[in-house]
Design a protein around this motif. Structure first.
Motif, PDB file in Angstrom:
ATOM      1  N   GLY A  84       0.693  -1.125   0.129  1.00 19.15           N
ATOM      2  CA  GLY A  84      -0.192   0.022  -0.109  1.00 19.15           C
ATOM      3  C   GLY A  84       0.969   1.155  -0.059  1.00 19.15           C
ATOM      4  N   ARG A  85       0.203   2.360   0.488  1.00 11.43           N
ATOM      5  CA  ARG A  85       0.993   3.712   0.251  1.00 11.43           C
ATOM      6  C   ARG A  85       1.998   3.799   1.544  1.00 11.43           C
ATOM      7  NH1 ARG A  85       0.462   8.276   3.272  1.00 11.43           N
ATOM      8  NH2 ARG A  85       1.211  10.044   2.495  1.00 11.43           N
ATOM      9  N   ALA A  86       3.394   3.926   1.001  1.00 14.29           N
ATOM     10  CA  ALA A  86       4.328   3.952   2.117  1.00 14.29           C
ATOM     11  C   ALA A  86       4.081   5.305   2.790  1.00 14.29           C
ATOM     12  CB  ALA A  86       5.737   4.257   1.292  1.00 14.29           C
ATOM     13  N   ASP A  87       4.031   5.012   4.442  1.00 10.26           N
ATOM     14  CA  ASP A  87       3.777   5.878   5.161  1.00 10.26           C
ATOM     15  C   ASP A  87       5.186   6.722   5.645  1.00 10.26           C
ATOM     16  OD1 ASP A  87       2.509   7.673   7.153  1.00 10.26           O
ATOM     17  OD2 ASP A  87       2.304   6.108   8.791  1.00 10.26           O
ATOM     18  N   ARG A  88       5.712   7.345   4.899  1.00  9.43           N
ATOM     19  CA  ARG A  88       6.951   8.035   5.103  1.00  9.43           C
ATOM     20  C   ARG A  88       6.915   8.881   6.352  1.00  9.43           C
ATOM     21  NH1 ARG A  88      11.033   7.712   1.199  1.00  9.43           N
ATOM     22  NH2 ARG A  88      11.522  10.114   1.721  1.00  9.43           N
ATOM     23  N   ALA A 139       6.243   6.777 -13.327  1.00  8.61           N
ATOM     24  CA  ALA A 139       6.262   5.684 -14.204  1.00  8.61           C
ATOM     25  C   ALA A 139       6.473   4.439 -13.181  1.00  8.61           C
ATOM     26  CB  ALA A 139       7.196   5.642 -15.271  1.00  8.61           C
ATOM     27  N   ASN A 140       7.449   4.672 -12.329  1.00  6.54           N
ATOM     28  CA  ASN A 140       7.951   3.472 -11.435  1.00  6.54           C
ATOM     29  C   ASN A 140       7.257   3.427  -9.972  1.00  6.54           C
ATOM     30  OD1 ASN A 140       9.848   2.964 -13.183  1.00  6.54           O
ATOM     31  ND2 ASN A 140      11.431   4.140 -12.270  1.00  6.54           N
ATOM     32  N   SER A 141       6.073   4.257  -9.895  1.00  4.87           N
ATOM     33  CA  SER A 141       5.413   4.314  -8.620  1.00  4.87           C
ATOM     34  C   SER A 141       4.660   2.973  -8.263  1.00  4.87           C
ATOM     35  CB  SER A 141       4.263   5.377  -8.851  1.00  4.87           C
ATOM     36  OG  SER A 141       3.286   5.039  -9.687  1.00  4.87           O
ATOM     37  N   ASP A 142       4.459   2.097  -9.116  1.00  2.00           N
ATOM     38  CA  ASP A 142       4.101   0.846  -8.916  1.00  2.00           C
ATOM     39  C   ASP A 142       5.114  -0.368  -8.505  1.00  2.00           C
ATOM     40  OD1 ASP A 142       4.954   0.759 -11.420  1.00  2.00           O
ATOM     41  OD2 ASP A 142       2.999  -0.537 -11.855  1.00  2.00           O
ATOM     42  N   ALA A 143       6.454  -0.108  -8.434  1.00  3.75           N
ATOM     43  CA  ALA A 143       7.376  -0.930  -8.386  1.00  3.75           C
ATOM     44  C   ALA A 143       7.746  -1.157  -6.963  1.00  3.75           C
ATOM     45  CB  ALA A 143       8.717  -0.357  -9.182  1.00  3.75           C
ATOM     46  N   PRO A 144       8.295  -2.208  -6.546  1.00  2.00           N
ATOM     47  CA  PRO A 144       8.754  -2.454  -5.050  1.00  2.00           C
ATOM     48  C   PRO A 144       9.948  -1.471  -4.890  1.00  2.00           C
ATOM     49  CG  PRO A 144       8.555  -4.576  -6.160  1.00  2.00           C
ATOM     50  CD  PRO A 144       8.206  -3.543  -7.186  1.00  2.00           C
ATOM     51  N   ALA A 145       9.903  -1.083  -3.661  1.00  2.00           N
ATOM     52  CA  ALA A 145      10.884   0.125  -3.224  1.00  2.00           C
ATOM     53  C   ALA A 145      11.303  -0.135  -2.006  1.00  2.00           C
ATOM     54  CB  ALA A 145      10.432   1.526  -3.486  1.00  2.00           C
ATOM     55  N   GLY A 174       5.231  -0.134   9.464  1.00  5.44           N
ATOM     56  CA  GLY A 174       5.935  -0.649   8.141  1.00  5.44           C
ATOM     57  C   GLY A 174       6.802  -1.631   8.486  1.00  5.44           C
ATOM     58  N   ARG A 175       7.545  -2.252   7.626  1.00  2.00           N
ATOM     59  CA  ARG A 175       8.382  -3.345   7.843  1.00  2.00           C
ATOM     60  C   ARG A 175       9.705  -2.983   7.246  1.00  2.00           C
ATOM     61  NH1 ARG A 175       5.504  -8.494   7.936  1.00  2.00           N
ATOM     62  NH2 ARG A 175       7.791  -9.475   8.153  1.00  2.00           N
ATOM     63  N   PHE A 176      10.813  -3.146   8.366  1.00  2.00           N
ATOM     64  CA  PHE A 176      11.904  -2.654   8.120  1.00  2.00           C
ATOM     65  C   PHE A 176      13.167  -3.544   8.554  1.00  2.00           C
ATOM     66  CE2 PHE A 176      11.217  -1.031  12.224  1.00  2.00           C
ATOM     67  CZ  PHE A 176      12.470  -1.238  12.917  1.00  2.00           C
ATOM     68  N   ARG A 198      16.100   0.353   7.038  1.00  2.00           N
ATOM     69  CA  ARG A 198      15.740   0.179   5.428  1.00  2.00           C
ATOM     70  C   ARG A 198      14.173  -0.306   5.504  1.00  2.00           C
ATOM     71  NH1 ARG A 198      19.661  -1.908   1.117  1.00  2.00           N
ATOM     72  NH2 ARG A 198      20.172   0.156   1.181  1.00  2.00           N
ATOM     73  N   PHE A 199      13.378   0.233   4.965  1.00  2.00           N
ATOM     74  CA  PHE A 199      11.915  -0.018   5.005  1.00  2.00           C
ATOM     75  C   PHE A 199      11.769  -0.547   3.658  1.00  2.00           C
ATOM     76  CE2 PHE A 199      11.450   3.056   8.607  1.00  2.00           C
ATOM     77  CZ  PHE A 199      10.587   2.280   9.192  1.00  2.00           C
ATOM     78  N   PHE A 200      10.465  -1.548   3.390  1.00  2.00           N
ATOM     79  CA  PHE A 200      10.254  -2.323   2.253  1.00  2.00           C
ATOM     80  C   PHE A 200       8.755  -1.969   2.248  1.00  2.00           C
ATOM     81  CE2 PHE A 200      14.004  -4.550   3.929  1.00  2.00           C
ATOM     82  CZ  PHE A 200      14.811  -4.584   2.991  1.00  2.00           C
ATOM     83  N   ASN A 201       8.456  -1.539   0.729  1.00  2.00           N
ATOM     84  CA  ASN A 201       7.092  -1.366   0.421  1.00  2.00           C
ATOM     85  C   ASN A 201       6.884  -1.503  -0.958  1.00  2.00           C
ATOM     86  OD1 ASN A 201       5.130   1.171  -0.827  1.00  2.00           O
ATOM     87  ND2 ASN A 201       4.685   0.536   1.176  1.00  2.00           N
ATOM     88  N   LEU A 202       5.491  -2.289  -0.999  1.00  2.00           N
ATOM     89  CA  LEU A 202       5.195  -2.733  -2.631  1.00  2.00           C
ATOM     90  C   LEU A 202       3.597  -1.755  -2.490  1.00  2.00           C
ATOM     91  CD1 LEU A 202       5.016  -4.335  -5.136  1.00  2.00           C
ATOM     92  CD2 LEU A 202       3.849  -6.040  -3.838  1.00  2.00           C
TER      93      LEU A 202
END
Length: 211
Positions: A84-88, A139-145, A174-176, A198-202
């Motif tokens: 989902g949306r990354a809660d930065r 363009a890369n907004s749907d990529a795992p980051a 979040g998962r880090f 390091r957080f991971f987000n899809l």
């Protein structure tokens, strides 16, 4: 008038009725044969189309079973912030809140770096990532980051740092993982901790209606 002619005149109407009946019967028989052949051909075509669609149906049923089997796990990941949306903003706010809750020294400084796309190898690739495009929904907004949160905290002891990380892990959405952590600059009031989380987000891609 001869007897034969007289008999023929009397039998003409029944003969006409008989001829009409025979014609109608032949028409019905031929029509039935044509209808039977048409239905048989239609049935054959339907069976052929059904056979062609069967693999597609089997694949869709397998996809449905796979979704049903993993939907709860997906909901858990979304609740944890992995999907989902990354809660930065929340990540940073929770780090400050964890420090305050544990009453540690007010020496915290942090930098939340721009997100970087994860390559096929599973690691961020700074050479190919486009942080600005990811952050702004490009363009890369749907990529795992990955999202690296660097922080420094002075006047802290080892156990206090472990308590801080544990409290933060428990409370943050979040998962880090702790990517790196260095303790140095020993002083009477404590150490200087320099860590990278390091957080991971899809991102969850929402398809438009009808897509």
């Amino acid at each position: 008038m001869t007897p034969v002619l007289s008999i023929f005149k009397r039998a003409r109407r029944p003969l006409n009725v008989l001829a009409g009946t025979i014609f109608l019967s032949l028409t019905l028989v031929l029509g039935s044969i044509y209808g039977r052949d048409t239905l048989r051909k239609s049935l054959t075509q339907s069976r052929s189309q059904l056979g062609a669609q069967q693999p597609n149906l089997t694949a869709k049923q397998q996809d449905l079973r796979n979704v049903q089997a993993h939907v709860e796990q997906f909901r858990v990941f979304r609740a944890q912030g992995l999907v989902g949306r990354a809660d930065r903003e929340g990540w940073v706010e929770q780090l400050v809140a964890s420090r305050e809750r544990l009453k540690l020294a007010d020496t915290l400084s942090y930098v939340l770096k721009p997100p970087q796309a994860i390559t096929e190898s599973g690691a961020p690739d700074p050479a190919t990532a486009e942080p600005a495009a990811i952050a702004q929904g490009g363009a890369n907004s749907d990529a795992p980051a990955t999202h690296d949160l660097d922080f420094e905290l002075s006047g802290i002891h080892e156990q206090e740092l472990l308590d801080l990380l544990e409290d933060y892990r428990t409370m943050v959405r979040g998962r880090f993982r702790v990517q790196a952590c260095h303790l140095g600059s020993a002083q009477q009031i404590g150490l200087l901790a320099q860590c990278t989380l390091r957080f991971f987000n899809l991102p969850e891609v929402v398809k438009p209606p009808g897509a």
